[in-house]
Design a protein around this motif. Structure first.
Motif, PDB file in Angstrom:
ATOM      1  N   ASP A  27      86.589  41.688  52.835  1.00 33.08           N
ATOM      2  CA  ASP A  27      85.704  41.651  51.674  1.00 33.08           C
ATOM      3  C   ASP A  27      86.438  42.411  50.566  1.00 33.08           C
ATOM      4  O   ASP A  27      86.609  43.613  50.651  1.00 33.08           O
ATOM      5  CB  ASP A  27      84.409  42.353  52.107  1.00 33.08           C
ATOM      6  CG  ASP A  27      83.406  42.477  50.983  1.00 33.08           C
ATOM      7  OD1 ASP A  27      83.672  41.947  49.902  1.00 33.08           O
ATOM      8  OD2 ASP A  27      82.352  43.100  51.202  1.00 33.08           O
ATOM      9  N   ARG A  68      85.970  36.046  50.604  1.00 31.69           N
ATOM     10  CA  ARG A  68      85.021  36.888  49.886  1.00 31.69           C
ATOM     11  C   ARG A  68      85.797  37.815  48.949  1.00 31.69           C
ATOM     12  O   ARG A  68      86.083  38.965  49.293  1.00 31.69           O
ATOM     13  CB  ARG A  68      84.181  37.693  50.885  1.00 31.69           C
ATOM     14  CG  ARG A  68      83.069  38.453  50.216  1.00 31.69           C
ATOM     15  CD  ARG A  68      82.267  39.241  51.206  1.00 31.69           C
ATOM     16  NE  ARG A  68      81.353  38.384  51.942  1.00 31.69           N
ATOM     17  CZ  ARG A  68      80.166  38.782  52.361  1.00 31.69           C
ATOM     18  NH1 ARG A  68      79.760  39.997  52.151  1.00 31.69           N
ATOM     19  NH2 ARG A  68      79.374  37.963  53.029  1.00 31.69           N
ATOM     20  N   SER A 103      83.733  46.670  51.989  1.00 30.62           N
ATOM     21  CA  SER A 103      84.607  46.191  50.904  1.00 30.62           C
ATOM     22  C   SER A 103      85.863  47.032  50.741  1.00 30.62           C
ATOM     23  O   SER A 103      85.806  48.260  50.805  1.00 30.62           O
ATOM     24  CB  SER A 103      83.865  46.225  49.568  1.00 30.62           C
ATOM     25  OG  SER A 103      82.626  45.630  49.677  1.00 30.62           O
ATOM     26  N   ASP A 131      75.975  35.469  55.052  1.00 37.52           N
ATOM     27  CA  ASP A 131      77.405  35.150  55.156  1.00 37.52           C
ATOM     28  C   ASP A 131      77.687  33.827  54.456  1.00 37.52           C
ATOM     29  O   ASP A 131      76.817  32.963  54.353  1.00 37.52           O
ATOM     30  CB  ASP A 131      77.809  35.002  56.624  1.00 37.52           C
ATOM     31  CG  ASP A 131      77.584  36.286  57.378  1.00 37.52           C
ATOM     32  OD1 ASP A 131      77.982  37.333  56.854  1.00 37.52           O
ATOM     33  OD2 ASP A 131      76.987  36.242  58.465  1.00 37.52           O
ATOM     34  N   ARG A 150      77.675  38.621  45.505  1.00 34.24           N
ATOM     35  CA  ARG A 150      78.908  37.866  45.713  1.00 34.24           C
ATOM     36  C   ARG A 150      78.688  36.494  45.090  1.00 34.24           C
ATOM     37  O   ARG A 150      77.533  36.081  44.873  1.00 34.24           O
ATOM     38  CB  ARG A 150      79.253  37.731  47.191  1.00 34.24           C
ATOM     39  CG  ARG A 150      78.334  36.827  47.942  1.00 34.24           C
ATOM     40  CD  ARG A 150      78.826  36.581  49.353  1.00 34.24           C
ATOM     41  NE  ARG A 150      77.849  35.850  50.131  1.00 34.24           N
ATOM     42  CZ  ARG A 150      77.718  34.542  50.122  1.00 34.24           C
ATOM     43  NH1 ARG A 150      78.532  33.816  49.387  1.00 34.24           N
ATOM     44  NH2 ARG A 150      76.798  33.936  50.839  1.00 34.24           N
TER      45      ARG A 150
END
Lengths: 382, 299
Positions: A208, A239, A300, B146, B186
């Motif tokens: 991430d 991601r 992250s 996800d 995201r």
């Protein structure tokens, strides 16, 4: 307003221009495909075509897919349909609810006036010119294919080393949650008897990434290499969010997503052209925290690509880094000069940053098998 | 096309009126997107600032149309078993044990993989709606799930059908009105975005916020509502805030001020109740009495 224009005549004119409108949007970096075109045509058939705001809102709802794209649609709509004689919406009967005309800055006479919300997005997209420093224009120089391959291989190694998210696929494993499906299947073979509980788990395979990329004037000569690295990381780590900063902060992830290196390079160069005015790392990190802090989670890895030349207050930078480091899994600082033997983190920004940085690397380290991937894995989280 | 409710989606104005009837004040742009989502039978993806009414609009649409609200709250690790369907394994095992003497293995296997043993999760329930009114499916905070979960949604959102390997394809007879929300933690995948219409909800203007406050808190005086909306509006413009307050925070704060029997804003009361507006420790530390007084006095 041409009141004599019939709705059907206008409809056929509009429909014939929808494709051109979508083409213009694609030139501006939007990936408006066939689906968007079909949706827009269907939307236009469900709305009164004589209502200019309704047509614009239909374009916004069907073609734009993010807040930044809304601003692009607004701009292109004005440019492209500006000549089409669409009347403005008649005033709302109730007169109570705020009207889109006010929001979009169109006065009742039809003249354009930039609206508050729109200005905000425009700033977010293009930044503001400042005479403090010359505006940096990222060069459109392409990296050699071999170099790109090396960056991609390095990015894959880096991904493995900072993987924190479980892969989607469940794997049989002696330790983990009970796999009821396999247990039931096994039970079937032994006449419904629970002989053994099958177990499964998911191992970390995905990373991430949040990339903060300094595109200010002092980084100009490294832009080609850094773009190659950023592109490779974005391509390899699904991601990934990419933010460019200098004088202001701007997200550029959508310019990279789904595009080849060759397509993404000119788009990025165009988008970053108007920014300038010196680097304000602390200010941009504050802005990043305010708008996107929730994107930095315990999983992250935060990558800051900067040479550390900053106009802001070092203490403010330290405060922002401390807060971000507290949220992130790893904080990696990529400095284009870090590979040089005589390099020392001597700038005020780098000096205050180092206590919060897990790993200081150079872009040139990434292609190396012994580069940041191996060191990131072993870096001790603070 | 199944109607959401009679007269509900005749025009953008009728959507605005229906939402307004549920005390939901909306911009025309959002109402157009909702209208188009109903007419084109497409899912609507709503992004925006936290606390500005993304989830609320699905609840309001459900209340206004009379359609059942089916909610799927997304989180990391959400999978098909929780979102779509799952086999009722304990019942299957029990059935195997009960019939193991009088059935062959093949018979048992074909019997236990039938709809009788299927546990329906929100997505499947939304597709199986049979009533005259379309259910409202809220897929909340999709960005928390996800990325692979988005892949699972593709068939549901584009074809309004689900394929269960053991049974076959279950297709919706009544297309649900689907609202997806995202806080943009995201970026969502292109495939999912392509299947959706899009709307963004930002912070409301002061006038709109006054109207929201007056609708939601009828006992609030117009003057006090104006004061509150202007103060919150000024607070949102501050660059040094880590988290800006949304409409939900304004409503909570207003309720607290009324509970404290306040009729106008005073710096002391603001400081005491600021925790309802600001949800970051550093922000609370920054905004002491002096700074609040300065903000209150600002033009």
């Amino acid at each position: 307003m041409n009141s004599g224009t019939s709705s059907s005549a206008l409809g056929s004119r509009l429909e014939s221009r929808v494709q051109g409108f979508l083409d213009r949007l694609r030139e501006q970096g939007l990936r408006s495909g066939l689906t968007a075109g079909v949706d827009l045509s269907r939307a236009l058939s469900a709305l009164p075509l004589l209502d200019r705001d309704a047509v614009r809102e239909a374009c916004r709802a069907t073609v734009a897919k993010s807040r930044a794209e809304l601003a692009v649609v607004d701009r292109v709509f004005e440019e492209y349909f500006g000549s089409l004689d669409l009347p403005v919406t008649p005033p709302s009967e109730e007169g109570k609810l705020p009207h889109s005309r006010e929001r979009l800055g169109r006065t009742p006479s039809g003249a354009n006036a930039p609206a508050e919300g729109r200005e905000e997005v425009e700033e977010e997209l293009h930044g503001r010119y400042s005479p403090v420093a010359p505006p940096p224009v990222p060069p459109r120089v392409r990296l050699a294919s071999e170099r790109l391959r090396q960056y991609r291989a390095g990015a894959r190694r880096f991904r493995r080393s900072v993987a924190t998210l479980a892969g989607r696929r469940w794997r049989s494993h002696p330790v983990g949650s009970v796999d009821l499906r396999r247990t039931a299947r096994a039970g079937l073979r032994s006449g419904g008897e629970f002989v053994e509980l099958a177990r499964r788990n998911r191992s970390p395979r995905r990373a991430d990434l949040v990339i903060l990329w300094d595109v200010s004037g002092s980084m100009r000569e490294h832009t080609t290499n850094l773009f190659g690295l950023v592109y490779a990381l974005h391509r390899v780590v699904r991601r990934t969010r990419v933010f460019a900063f200098g004088h202001d902060l701007e997200e550029v992830t959508s310019l990279l997503a789904g595009r080849s290196y060759e397509r993404a390079l000119p788009l990025l160069a165009d988008r970053l052209r108007p920014t300038g005015g010196g680097t304000r790392i602390a200010h941009c990190l504050t802005e990043f925290r305010r708008r996107h802090e929730s994107e930095v989670r315990g999983t992250s890895t935060l990558l800051i690509l900067s040479d550390g030349w900053d106009l802001g207050e070092p203490n403010e930078l330290a405060d922002q880094l401390r807060r971000l480091r507290g949220r992130a899994y790893r904080l990696v600082w990529v400095n284009p000069y870090a590979a040089q033997a005589r390099f020392r983190p001597a700038t005020a920004a780098l000096q205050v940053a180092m206590p919060y940085v897990d790993l200081l690397a150079s872009p040139e380290d990434f292609p190396s098998p012994h580069g940041p991937a191996r060191r990131a894995r072993s870096a001790v989280p603070g | 096309m199944t109607e959401v409710a009679p007269g509900f989606a005749d025009s953008v104005d009728s959507v605005i009126q229906a939402l307004s009837g549920q005390h939901y004040v909306t911009e025309r742009g959002l109402a157009t997107a909702v209208y188009l989502a109903i007419r084109l039978e497409k899912p609507l993806l709503i992004e925006g600032e936290p606390g500005c009414g993304k989830t609320e609009i699905a609840k309001v649409l459900s209340a206004a149309s009379g359609g059942e609200l089916i909610r799927l709250q997304c989180y990391e690790g959400l999978d098909a078993a929780t979102a779509l369907y799952e086999w009722d394994y304990p019942r299957q095992l029990l059935s195997i044990r009960l019939h193991e003497r009088d059935r062959t293995t093949t018979q048992l296997e074909s019997e236990i993989y039938t709809e009788r043993f299927l546990l329906r999760r929100p997505l499947l329930r939304a597709l199986e709606g049979k009533g005259p009114v379309r259910p409202v499916l809220l897929i909340d905070e999709l960005d928390r799930a996800d990325e692979e979960f988005e892949g699972l949604l593709l068939e549901v959102l584009s074809e309004f059908q689900v394929t269960v390997p053991e049974i076959g394809t279950i297709r919706a007879s009544t297309i649900p009105l689907v609202i997806l929300t995202s806080n943009r933690t995201r970026e969502l995948g292109d495939a999912i975005k392509r299947r959706c219409l899009y709307a963004y909800i930002g912070y409301p203007s002061a006038e709109k916020e006054v109207e929201i406050l007056r609708r939601k808190v009828p006992e609030l005086s117009p003057h006090f509502a104006q004061e509150i909306a202007e103060f919150v509006g000024r607070l949102r413009t501050r660059e040094d805030l880590a988290k800006r307050p949304g409409v939900a925070e304004t409503l909570d704060w207003t309720a607290a001020l009324l509970a404290l029997r306040e009729h106008s804003l005073r710096p002391e009361t603001i400081v005491e109740t600021l925790g309802l507006l600001l949800k970051d420790a550093h922000d609370l530390e920054t905004y002491g009495k002096e700074k609040v007084a300065e903000l209150l006095a600002a033009p």
